[in-house]
Design a protein around this motif. Structure first.
Motif, PDB file in Angstrom:
ATOM      1  N   THR A 126      24.148  32.266 -23.545  1.00 27.22           N
ATOM      2  CA  THR A 126      24.671  33.373 -24.355  1.00 27.22           C
ATOM      3  C   THR A 126      23.983  34.690 -24.022  1.00 27.22           C
ATOM      4  O   THR A 126      24.510  35.752 -24.344  1.00 27.22           O
ATOM      5  CB  THR A 126      24.476  33.078 -25.853  1.00 27.22           C
ATOM      6  OG1 THR A 126      23.087  32.841 -26.120  1.00 27.22           O
ATOM      7  CG2 THR A 126      25.289  31.867 -26.269  1.00 27.22           C
ATOM      8  N   GLU A 127      22.813  34.648 -23.417  1.00 25.10           N
ATOM      9  CA  GLU A 127      22.071  35.841 -23.023  1.00 25.10           C
ATOM     10  C   GLU A 127      21.701  35.762 -21.546  1.00 25.10           C
ATOM     11  O   GLU A 127      21.316  34.691 -21.067  1.00 25.10           O
ATOM     12  CB  GLU A 127      20.792  35.981 -23.867  1.00 25.10           C
ATOM     13  CG  GLU A 127      21.043  36.218 -25.348  1.00 25.10           C
ATOM     14  CD  GLU A 127      21.711  37.545 -25.636  1.00 25.10           C
ATOM     15  OE1 GLU A 127      21.629  38.446 -24.750  1.00 25.10           O
ATOM     16  OE2 GLU A 127      22.324  37.702 -26.694  1.00 25.10           O
ATOM     17  N   PRO A 128      21.804  36.840 -20.819  1.00 30.34           N
ATOM     18  CA  PRO A 128      22.305  38.145 -21.293  1.00 30.34           C
ATOM     19  C   PRO A 128      23.810  38.169 -21.478  1.00 30.34           C
ATOM     20  O   PRO A 128      24.345  39.063 -22.127  1.00 30.34           O
ATOM     21  CB  PRO A 128      21.886  39.089 -20.165  1.00 30.34           C
ATOM     22  CG  PRO A 128      21.902  38.230 -18.943  1.00 30.34           C
ATOM     23  CD  PRO A 128      21.437  36.872 -19.391  1.00 30.34           C
ATOM     24  N   LYS A 129      24.517  37.160 -20.919  1.00 34.15           N
ATOM     25  CA  LYS A 129      25.961  37.110 -21.076  1.00 34.15           C
ATOM     26  C   LYS A 129      26.404  35.670 -21.325  1.00 34.15           C
ATOM     27  O   LYS A 129      25.697  34.727 -21.005  1.00 34.15           O
ATOM     28  CB  LYS A 129      26.653  37.670 -19.826  1.00 34.15           C
ATOM     29  CG  LYS A 129      26.399  39.163 -19.630  1.00 34.15           C
ATOM     30  CD  LYS A 129      27.157  39.713 -18.426  1.00 34.15           C
ATOM     31  CE  LYS A 129      26.901  41.225 -18.316  1.00 34.15           C
ATOM     32  NZ  LYS A 129      27.605  41.809 -17.145  1.00 34.15           N
ATOM     33  N   GLN A 130      27.569  35.559 -21.898  1.00 31.38           N
ATOM     34  CA  GLN A 130      28.126  34.236 -22.184  1.00 31.38           C
ATOM     35  C   GLN A 130      28.552  33.569 -20.882  1.00 31.38           C
ATOM     36  O   GLN A 130      29.277  34.155 -20.071  1.00 31.38           O
ATOM     37  CB  GLN A 130      29.324  34.361 -23.117  1.00 31.38           C
ATOM     38  CG  GLN A 130      30.027  33.036 -23.417  1.00 31.38           C
ATOM     39  CD  GLN A 130      31.279  33.223 -24.255  1.00 31.38           C
ATOM     40  OE1 GLN A 130      31.561  34.318 -24.723  1.00 31.38           O
ATOM     41  NE2 GLN A 130      32.032  32.146 -24.440  1.00 31.38           N
ATOM     42  N   VAL A 131      28.110  32.326 -20.692  1.00 34.51           N
ATOM     43  CA  VAL A 131      28.488  31.543 -19.527  1.00 34.51           C
ATOM     44  C   VAL A 131      29.012  30.194 -20.005  1.00 34.51           C
ATOM     45  O   VAL A 131      28.350  29.499 -20.785  1.00 34.51           O
ATOM     46  CB  VAL A 131      27.304  31.323 -18.562  1.00 34.51           C
ATOM     47  CG1 VAL A 131      27.718  30.403 -17.417  1.00 34.51           C
ATOM     48  CG2 VAL A 131      26.790  32.650 -18.024  1.00 34.51           C
ATOM     49  N   VAL A 132      30.219  29.834 -19.582  1.00 33.80           N
ATOM     50  CA  VAL A 132      30.790  28.532 -19.896  1.00 33.80           C
ATOM     51  C   VAL A 132      30.757  27.685 -18.633  1.00 33.80           C
ATOM     52  O   VAL A 132      31.194  28.125 -17.564  1.00 33.80           O
ATOM     53  CB  VAL A 132      32.229  28.661 -20.409  1.00 33.80           C
ATOM     54  CG1 VAL A 132      32.840  27.276 -20.623  1.00 33.80           C
ATOM     55  CG2 VAL A 132      32.265  29.463 -21.705  1.00 33.80           C
TER      56      VAL A 132
END
Length: 831
Positions: A126-132
């Motif tokens: 979720t940090e620094p960006k959302q990754v699925v």
């Protein structure tokens, strides 16, 4: 029921929400039927309210191997690409059978990871960006033998991101938030990084198309319209026969999951009006049907259970039912009489009747082999109020329309004749059983005839207003002075001054207004929808702007320099006799200033006997000679209330557009009830019936209506999928209005913000609460009024299993088949 703000009986946290259940608006012209289970406050009660599936579930070992399913569809698909604007229900049905669905839908409308394609899928960072991170099933391959992998994800993202305008896409929601897609540790892992948080990530990549389709604008725009270069489902696309109107899907020999039970499925284009005949001819195994066809099948089943064959049924209730012994004798005599011309005529009639009896008998025998399966369709029918111009541009008039309508009565008129529970939907954004469902209708308020009339009076629509000319600016002061003088003189005679009357009226309005503030806004969030609904009981004050009102706040009206709307149509029905002075008051107090009005409203609401209700109804229309049963108090006449409402010399009349097709009878019946409900509060309607083909495109979408009935599909991801339906209209550079799919043209900035916030949080419960707050504001704005969840009736061969009315769920195509026949030697495959 759950409410916004301080929730009452708030639903508990549930598993992730489901993906979109439908992708386009659907015209409610087909049918009435189903099971809807009503609403409560607890999670368990909400589950109980959800429509149960009725699809004859059976274990796979009880299903025969082989056979062909003949399944009716509305039309052959114009495209096989579900992401194009002209994709339809048949497009989606084919895609579900032949393409990867990373998530499927269960009976509560929730997404479930599909293990045939995904070993796992989760938010890895979720940090620094959302990754699925997606981990694919290592056996998952396209029909050409290539593994499903990151290249397919990348191609679909690029096609749907909106960055390349050469792709003619109908939607790109969610894909525009993706920053990059990468291969993971191996070919079976796909990492999707988002530029900003996206709650509805599970809605993406379903269906998933191969890179051969998504890889170039030409293949996307044109190539996928008539064929698919590769597929990866339990079925293959075998052929499309446009001459005969068939699409054939065959079992996929390379399918790695549980094999399809059927050899093939043939999707046959059969118009709704022709399905009864097709079923009677035995040319279909599965078809959605209308109420009349369902009743005919039920009749055939009752006859069969009673031991009555088709020929006997034809004589009991078919074409031969009217033939009495005396008629038969007379017919025989004429057919064999001396008048040759008459005999020939009678013989032809007898022969025609005999053929009709034989045809009916054969049809009933065939229909007895079917059953009717019922559930609620994942869609609801709404009354849309066009707030762009005319009387409905005023929020008070929209709210008056809403308060005049008894939603429960309408739902019951549709569902109760079928023996089904009938609770009107409490949400625009979710259906009972879904995680985001909460009843927020209190933000608008329930049916209240007196309040509807008071709102209209507050908006200036009063009895006699249709013949009263607008007051000129220069004479306003004089007129007011004369009015006050007359009031003072009248007050002196009764010992009460005009000032005392005015003060008493203000005190009463404040008291009643404060009282209604607490009742009509219950269910809205404290600082939002509560303010939106406050106008229901307060006088309009142009200088007093409640922050963030949820109505048509900031709504851009096309052509402000033009007339406010279409000329008002002549009022339907006779106006009452001319009356004296009209008394205008704030909405909260207006109804209470007329004892006659209240008496009539009470009679309508409480229904003191059938005759009393008839008396009131007749009085509304100015019909003389109404009567009440002995002992009933004489009705109070209220000439003013009987007159058509008007304002500045114009009658209050709304154009109600309805479809005229043969499958729209039930919808028109609902429309007729609405007309009577509006007539009871003084709102006249001009009903316009148009062809089904032009109803939505030429009237609803173009804004050529005041009132209209149509349906919206449910969505498992309302923050994404419902936003364009309720987005605030914006002006375009050419002066037109950009409405997206908001055909009521009513929206607010705050509603848009709530949708954006819900889509941008990864906290599921927070997202649901934001959706509920948005729904409360949508109710308060009164642009659309949900009436009932659409019923779903499906005719199915009695031995067809795992198919029928799925409710909120999606089909599991590989499990559909015919039940094995039991013999003395064990189970045997059905022919």
């Amino acid at each position: 029921m759950s409410q916004i703000g301080a929730p009452r009986g708030r639903t508990c946290s549930r598993s992730p929400r489901s993906r979109t259940l439908r992708s386009v608006a659907t015209l409610t012209s087909a049918v009435l039927a189903v099971t809807v289970l009503a609403g409560c406050s607890s999670d368990e009660a909400d589950e109980a309210r959800a429509a149960a599936q009725d699809n004859a579930p059976a274990a796979r070992d009880k299903v025969a191997d082989g056979g062909t399913l003949r399944w009716a569809v509305d039309a052959l698909p114009t495209t096989l690409n579900t992401f194009q604007a002209d994709a339809d229900g048949t497009t989606s049905r084919i895609a579900g059978a032949v393409l990867p669905s990373l998530y499927t839908i269960d009976e509560r409308g929730r997404p479930q990871r599909n293990p045939d394609y995904l070993e796992s899928a989760q938010v890895a960072e979720t940090e620094p960006k959302q990754v699925v991170l997606y981990k694919l099933n290592q056996q998952a391959v396209w029909s050409d033998g290539r593994e499903i992998g990151a290249a397919d994800f990348v191609a679909q993202w690029r096609a749907l991101s909106g960055r390349d305008t050469a792709y003619w896409t109908a939607r790109n929601s969610g894909y525009e938030r993706i920053e990059k897609i990468e291969r993971g540790k191996n070919d079976l892992e796909v990492r999707v990084t988002f530029s900003k948080p996206y709650a509805d990530w599970q809605s993406l990549f379903t269906p998933l198309y191969p890179k051969q389709v998504m890889g170039s604008p030409n293949s996307f725009n044109d190539g996928a319209r008539t064929t698919l270069k590769a597929t990866a489902g339990p079925f293959l696309l075998k052929a499309i026969d446009r001459k005969n109107g068939d699409v054939t899907l065959a079992r996929n020999p390379r399918w790695w999951g549980q094999p399809a039970k059927l050899d093939s499925m043939v999707l046959t284009a059969v118009a709704r009006a022709d399905r009864a005949d097709a079923l009677a001819a035995g040319t279909l195994d599965l078809a959605e049907i209308d109420r009349s066809t369902a009743e005919r099948i039920s009749l055939a089943l009752r006859d069969a259970r009673a031991g009555r064959n088709g020929a006997q049924a034809a004589l009991a209730h078919g074409p031969g039912a009217s033939i009495t012994p005396s008629k038969a004798l007379k017919s025989w005599a004429l057919a064999h009489g001396s008048d040759e011309e008459k005999a020939e005529e009678v013989q032809a009639a007898r022969e025609k009747n005999q053929k009709a009896i034989a045809a009916y008998a054969t049809a009933q025998d065939t229909l007895a082999k079917y059953v009717v399966r019922k559930s609620l369709e994942p869609a609801y029918t709404q009354l849309s109020l066009n707030g762009e111009s005319g009387p409905l541009a005023d929020e008070r008039v929209r709210r008056a329309v809403a308060r005049a309508i008894n939603r429960r009565e309408l739902a019951e008129s549709v569902l109760k004749p079928l023996g089904l529970p009938a609770d009107p939907p409490g949400s625009h954004l979710a259906l009972a059983g879904q995680a985001a469902y909460a009843d927020s209708s209190d933000a608008l308020g329930s049916q209240d005839t007196a309040e509807a009339r008071a709102l209209l009076a507050d908006a200036g629509w009063v009895p006699g207003g249709a013949v009263r000319k607008p007051v000129e600016a220069g004479t306003k002061a004089g007129s007011e002075a004369e009015k006050k003088a007359a009031e003072k003189k009248a007050g002196e005679k009764t010992g009460e001054t005009a000032d005392e009357k005015e003060k008493a009226g203000e005190d009463g309005a404040k008291t009643e207004g404060a009282k209604k503030d607490g009742t009509t806004t219950e269910g809205a969030d404290k600082e939002g929808a509560k303010k939106d609904a406050a106008k229901d009981s307060a006088a309009t004050d142009a200088k007093k702007q409640a922050e963030d009102t949820a109505s048509d706040e900031g709504l851009y009206i096309v052509g402000d320099d033009k007339p406010a709307g279409r000329p008002a149509a002549p009022a339907i029905g006779a106006a009452g006799p001319e009356s004296g002075t009209e008394i205008l008051a704030p909405a909260a107090a207006a109804a209470r200033q007329s004892a006659a009005l209240l008496a009539r409203a009470e009679a309508l609401d409480t229904g003191t006997g059938a005759h009393a209700a008839q008396t009131v109804a007749r009085t509304d229309k100015g019909v003389a000679g109404a009567y009440a049963p002995r002992g009933t108090a004489a009705p109070v006449t209220a000439p003013e209330a009987n007159k058509a409402l008007g304002k500045d010399g114009k009658a209050l009349s709304l154009r109600f557009v309805l479809p005229s097709g043969p499958g729209s009878e039930a919808l028109r019946a609902v429309g007729d009830r609405i007309v009577r409900m509006l007539d009871a509060v003084g709102i006249r309607t001009e009903v316009t019936k148009v062809s089904d083909d032009s109803f939505f495109k030429d009237h609803v979408a173009s804004g050529d209506y005041d009132l209209a009935l149509y349906s919206w599909p449910a969505s498992a991801f309302p923050a994404t999928d419902a936003r364009p339906i309720f987005a605030k209209p914006e002006p375009a550079s050419d002066g037109s209005l950009l409405v997206e799919q908001n055909y009521s043209r009513v929206g607010t900035d705050r509603i848009d913000q709530l949708f954006d916030q819900a889509a941008g949080t990864l906290d599921e419960e927070e997202a649901r609460e934001l959706v509920r707050q948005a729904d409360a504001r949508i109710w308060a704005a009164a642009g659309s009024i949900p009436l009932y969840q659409r019923p779903q009736l499906v005719a199915a061969k009695a031995d067809l299993v795992n198919a029928g009315a799925w409710g909120l769920a999606g089909p599991r195509y590989q499990d559909i088949g015919f039940k094995k026949k039991e013999t003395s030697k064990g189970a045997e495959r059905t022919p």
